[in-house]
Design a protein around this motif. Structure first.
Motif, PDB file in Angstrom:
ATOM      1  N   SER A 392       0.690  -1.114   0.121  1.00 56.71           N
ATOM      2  CA  SER A 392      -0.019  -0.208  -0.418  1.00 56.71           C
ATOM      3  C   SER A 392       0.587   1.011  -0.176  1.00 56.71           C
ATOM      4  CB  SER A 392      -1.009   0.118   1.421  1.00 56.71           C
ATOM      5  OG  SER A 392       0.269   0.273   2.575  1.00 56.71           O
ATOM      6  N   ILE A 393       2.105   0.876   1.447  1.00 56.89           N
ATOM      7  CA  ILE A 393       3.125   1.790   0.966  1.00 56.89           C
ATOM      8  C   ILE A 393       3.277   2.606  -0.602  1.00 56.89           C
ATOM      9  CG2 ILE A 393       5.162   3.439   1.512  1.00 56.89           C
ATOM     10  CD1 ILE A 393       4.576   2.037   4.017  1.00 56.89           C
ATOM     11  N   LYS A 394       3.965   1.514  -1.249  1.00 56.80           N
ATOM     12  CA  LYS A 394       4.430   1.963  -2.795  1.00 56.80           C
ATOM     13  C   LYS A 394       3.328   2.448  -3.703  1.00 56.80           C
ATOM     14  CE  LYS A 394       6.453  -0.920  -6.546  1.00 56.80           C
ATOM     15  NZ  LYS A 394       6.140  -2.158  -6.653  1.00 56.80           N
ATOM     16  N   ALA A 395       2.306   1.881  -3.325  1.00 53.23           N
ATOM     17  CA  ALA A 395       1.240   2.502  -4.513  1.00 53.23           C
ATOM     18  C   ALA A 395       0.886   3.734  -4.005  1.00 53.23           C
ATOM     19  CB  ALA A 395      -0.266   2.018  -3.866  1.00 53.23           C
ATOM     20  N   GLN A 396       0.709   3.898  -3.070  1.00 49.73           N
ATOM     21  CA  GLN A 396       0.360   5.537  -2.424  1.00 49.73           C
ATOM     22  C   GLN A 396       1.541   6.706  -2.969  1.00 49.73           C
ATOM     23  OE1 GLN A 396       0.881   5.009   1.803  1.00 49.73           O
ATOM     24  NE2 GLN A 396      -1.177   3.966   1.713  1.00 49.73           N
ATOM     25  N   LEU A 397       3.237   6.299  -2.063  1.00 50.87           N
ATOM     26  CA  LEU A 397       3.708   6.816  -3.646  1.00 50.87           C
ATOM     27  C   LEU A 397       4.254   6.880  -4.865  1.00 50.87           C
ATOM     28  CD1 LEU A 397       7.114   5.378  -1.198  1.00 50.87           C
ATOM     29  CD2 LEU A 397       5.890   7.696  -0.562  1.00 50.87           C
ATOM     30  N   GLU A 398       3.320   7.012  -5.521  1.00 53.04           N
ATOM     31  CA  GLU A 398       3.202   6.720  -7.008  1.00 53.04           C
ATOM     32  C   GLU A 398       2.411   7.049  -7.335  1.00 53.04           C
ATOM     33  OE1 GLU A 398       2.581   2.245  -8.734  1.00 53.04           O
ATOM     34  OE2 GLU A 398       4.392   1.728  -8.463  1.00 53.04           O
ATOM     35  N   ILE A 399       1.622   7.601  -6.632  1.00 51.76           N
ATOM     36  CA  ILE A 399       0.238   8.265  -6.981  1.00 51.76           C
ATOM     37  C   ILE A 399       1.270   9.971  -6.622  1.00 51.76           C
ATOM     38  CG2 ILE A 399      -2.074   9.220  -6.010  1.00 51.76           C
ATOM     39  CD1 ILE A 399      -2.571   6.151  -5.060  1.00 51.76           C
ATOM     40  N   ILE A 400       1.538   9.640  -5.555  1.00 51.60           N
ATOM     41  CA  ILE A 400       2.040  11.377  -4.601  1.00 51.60           C
ATOM     42  C   ILE A 400       3.429  11.436  -5.820  1.00 51.60           C
ATOM     43  CG2 ILE A 400       3.517  12.375  -2.833  1.00 51.60           C
ATOM     44  CD1 ILE A 400       2.426  10.348  -1.448  1.00 51.60           C
ATOM     45  N   ARG A 401       4.090  11.010  -6.220  1.00 51.09           N
ATOM     46  CA  ARG A 401       4.714  10.827  -7.355  1.00 51.09           C
ATOM     47  C   ARG A 401       4.278  11.441  -8.358  1.00 51.09           C
ATOM     48  NH1 ARG A 401      10.674   9.100  -7.821  1.00 51.09           N
ATOM     49  NH2 ARG A 401       9.747   7.303  -5.699  1.00 51.09           N
ATOM     50  N   SER A 402       3.761  11.055  -8.959  1.00 45.49           N
ATOM     51  CA  SER A 402       3.095  11.648 -10.817  1.00 45.49           C
ATOM     52  C   SER A 402       2.009  13.114 -10.588  1.00 45.49           C
ATOM     53  CB  SER A 402       1.717  10.442 -10.485  1.00 45.49           C
ATOM     54  OG  SER A 402       1.027  10.595 -11.852  1.00 45.49           O
ATOM     55  N   ALA A 403       1.515  13.151  -8.830  1.00 46.03           N
ATOM     56  CA  ALA A 403       0.973  14.126  -8.331  1.00 46.03           C
ATOM     57  C   ALA A 403       1.414  15.265  -8.667  1.00 46.03           C
ATOM     58  CB  ALA A 403      -0.113  14.565  -7.760  1.00 46.03           C
ATOM     59  N   PHE A 404       2.809  14.924  -8.269  1.00 48.11           N
ATOM     60  CA  PHE A 404       4.230  16.562  -8.007  1.00 48.11           C
ATOM     61  C   PHE A 404       5.291  16.617  -9.067  1.00 48.11           C
ATOM     62  CE2 PHE A 404       3.217  16.048  -3.375  1.00 48.11           C
ATOM     63  CZ  PHE A 404       2.752  17.226  -3.396  1.00 48.11           C
ATOM     64  N   SER A 405       5.169  15.955  -9.648  1.00 45.12           N
ATOM     65  CA  SER A 405       5.541  15.709 -11.624  1.00 45.12           C
ATOM     66  C   SER A 405       5.639  16.844 -11.839  1.00 45.12           C
ATOM     67  CB  SER A 405       5.717  14.297 -11.963  1.00 45.12           C
ATOM     68  OG  SER A 405       4.641  14.066 -12.312  1.00 45.12           O
ATOM     69  N   GLN A 406       4.630  16.835 -12.121  1.00 45.50           N
ATOM     70  CA  GLN A 406       3.281  18.371 -12.750  1.00 45.50           C
ATOM     71  C   GLN A 406       4.224  19.145 -12.668  1.00 45.50           C
ATOM     72  OE1 GLN A 406      -0.781  18.749 -12.052  1.00 45.50           O
ATOM     73  NE2 GLN A 406      -0.652  17.002 -11.276  1.00 45.50           N
TER      74      GLN A 406
END
Length: 614
Positions: A392-406
């Motif tokens: 679950s942590i890995k999935a959360q981090l992927e979402i966060i990384r994607s959002a801030f990569s904007q």
């Protein structure tokens, strides 16, 4: 006059021997932190007292008789007259007689005596004594409300009721219920160490520094950084002494348990039956809380990280990205967003190491100095932590990384990507419920460092956050202070906490800091933004800003105060709430007040005459 104190470690209290001490595991950290702070100390430990202080309207003879009576009731050794030199100390060795970070004169906000109760019954005795003699009392838990006034009473000459020294027991830890009950003198250090000693799979939630009172921080509505970061929201049940001397239990504690025992649901359900009254005892002067229950977080997996952003103008976009992540609870905790200048400060190196000029440190200098640090030449740094199992942590981090990569140029870093002494490793501890001391290091920015917190609330919207940040930045430049912004960001609101760091030996710096606070309160209020917490000398101005419908809230608070405390003995003026005995007589320090607190003090000159020796 004594010489400046050495940085030796002999006086640093250890938790095993003193309730207010540091755990043995952090002893060397404390030694090093003190050495750094004292390396720039030019003030003497103490100077000869210029004056003694009495409660307002009380003669020396009356005071002596009253103190003799109090000693007879509580014990001679547990009542101390405040007639010795004042020592500011530092975080781990702070005073209970005055504000260690005095913004007014050091001898202004001082108590006449300190009393140390050992039980709820003794607190009742003190309250009844205060009513009998019309002497104001000012309760503290541990006195580490540093940056907001410390242990100082708002009315000079009040009696400080220091509950930490003798009321510091962890009364219960219920592992099955994941809850505890503590007295005022239990620090985050103490609660954490006891849970570890018992081997329980539970976390506490602590603020940036671990030496403060668990109870005291909650009733001032302080915050931490795990999912249990709203400390007052995660309390459950309290026992308190009202200004009449009566004892009240809130929530399910109002129901007696079997054969006189505590109700078994006291730490399980907050509201119980009828009006939910707990809230009126936070940030107020309506009662003295002697016991309080808290929910603890079950131990879980966690992963901390930091994200850097290259441009100052990224700020609004960062806040906009945070909001939906927080509202959808993708973000695991209450994250922090800080400006890169704090990367310089938390190294513990003084400002003079980075820049010797006057006024605010220029932005190009900050860029150049930051480029030598692990973060590099950036502007904003986001510190977050995710919780749960690895998947679950890995999935959360992927979402966060994607959002801030904007945001072009943003960079994602784990603790393994930075040196062992980097501040991120301290965030790992704090965000997993391990109290630390690292946050002391930014205080070494100037000699004899002290600080004020300016803490307005903003919606989690880029336009609002940018407006507040713009006001704060402009006014810091006007008064010649570096801006240290820390945003604690949730889904709908964020605490913008600006740390005004000043030299308490420099009268000009103190006056500028005072003027800066007053103007920031005024300017942000014009746009409808108010502080959630403030230093006791600015409480009246902040309370005044909550003026909707001709100050209906303030009038309501005063109505409750007068009903519960007709003699106005309990912490008069705390958070801008004055009882009828003091109200309207010049004690309030409102917007536009012209007094120079360093020269004129805080007491109204005509008070004794107006009250006829009250």
């Amino acid at each position: 006059m004594s010489s400046p104190a050495s940085s030796g470690d002999g006086s640093i209290p250890i938790l095993d021997s003193k309730y207010s001490g540091v755990p043995a595991r952090l002893r060397q950290d404390a030694v090093d932190a003190k050495a750094r702070l004292y390396s720039q100390k030019t003030l003497p430990d103490s100077t000869a007292r210029r004056k003694t202080i009495l409660p307002p309207g009380v003669s020396r003879e009356q005071f002596g008789q009253a103190i003799t009576e109090l000693k007879g009731a509580i014990g001679d050794e547990d009542v101390e007259i405040n007639d010795k030199p004042l020592v500011d100390g530092w975080y781990m060795e702070h005073p209970n007689t005055h504000d260690a970070y005095h913004i007014a004169d050091q001898e202004e906000l001082i108590c006449s005596a300190v009393v140390y109760p050992s039980s709820t019954a003794e607190v009742q005795t003190i309250v009844r004594w205060a009513n009998k003699h019309n002497i104001p009392i000012y309760p503290i838990s541990m006195g580490r409300n540093i940056g907001y006034g410390g242990a100082a009473p708002r009315i000079p000459g009040s009696i400080v009721v220091d509950m930490g020294r003798r009321m510091n027991r962890i009364l219960d830890i219920d592992a099955d219920n994941a809850s505890c009950i503590v007295e005022p003198g239990v620090s985050y250090f103490a609660l954490y160490e006891e849970i570890q000693r018992r081997g329980l799979p539970l976390w506490i939630d602590c603020p940036d520094l671990g030496g403060g009172s668990v109870l005291g921080n909650a009733i001032d509505r302080g915050v931490g950084y795990t999912p249990y970061g709203d400390h007052f929201a995660n309390h459950c049940g309290m026992e308190l002494v009202l200004p009449s001397g009566e004892v009240l239990r809130t929530g399910m504690g109002a129901m007696p348990g079997k054969d006189g025992s505590d109700n078994p649901t006291w730490q399980s359900f907050q509201a119980a039956y009828g009006p939910y009254v707990d809230g009126i005892f936070s940030q107020s002067n309506y009662g003295i809380i002697t016991k309080m229950g808290f929910w603890l977080m079950p131990e879980t997996g966690h992963q901390s990280y930091m994200i850097t952003f290259p441009r100052d103008e990224d700020f609004s976009r960062i806040v906009e990205i945070i909001r939906p992540l927080a509202q959808k609870r993708v973000l695991g905790n209450i994250p922090q967003l800080r400006h890169v200048i704090q990367e310089l400060a938390v190294t513990g190196k003084p400002r003079s190491f980075w820049y010797n000029g006057s006024g605010r440190m220029p932005r190009d200098v900050i860029r150049e100095r930051a480029s030598t640090l692990p973060c590099g030449d950036v502007s904003w740094i986001f510190y977050g932590t995710q919780y749960g199992d690895p998947t679950s942590i890995k999935a959360q981090l992927e979402i966060i990384r994607s959002a801030f990569s904007q945001i072009q140029g943003s960079r994602f870093l784990f603790p393994s990507d930075v040196p062992a002494d980097h501040y991120l490793h301290s965030r790992v501890q704090v965000c997993s419920g391990v109290p630390a001391l690292r946050e002391l290091d930014w205080l070494n920015w100037v000699p004899n460092a002290a600080h004020l917190f300016f803490s307005p609330i903003s919606p989690t919207k880029g336009k609002d956050a940018s407006l507040i940040h713009g006001i704060i930045t402009r006014l810091h430049a006007k008064y010649g202070f570096d801006v240290f912004p820390t945003m604690c960001v949730a889904g709908r609101e964020m605490h913008y906490i600006a740390n005004i760091v000043y030299n308490r030996a420099d009268r000009d710096a103190k006056q500028r800091a005072t003027s800066l606070m007053r103007e920031m309160i005024r300017e942000t209020a014009k746009f409808g933004y108010g502080e959630y917490r403030t230093h006791l000398l600015f409480a009246d101005q902040v309370a005044e800003t909550y003026g909707w419908n001709h100050g209906a809230l303030r009038k309501f608070n005063e109505t409750i105060k007068d009903a519960l405390d007709p003699n106005s003995i309990l912490a008069p003026g705390r958070n801008g709430i004055w009882g009828q005995r003091y109200r309207g007589l010049g004690w309030e320090i409102l917007d536009g007040d012209k007094r120079n607190m360093l020269k004129d003090g805080v007491s109204p000159k005509l008070y004794a005459a107006l009250k006829g020796g009250l």
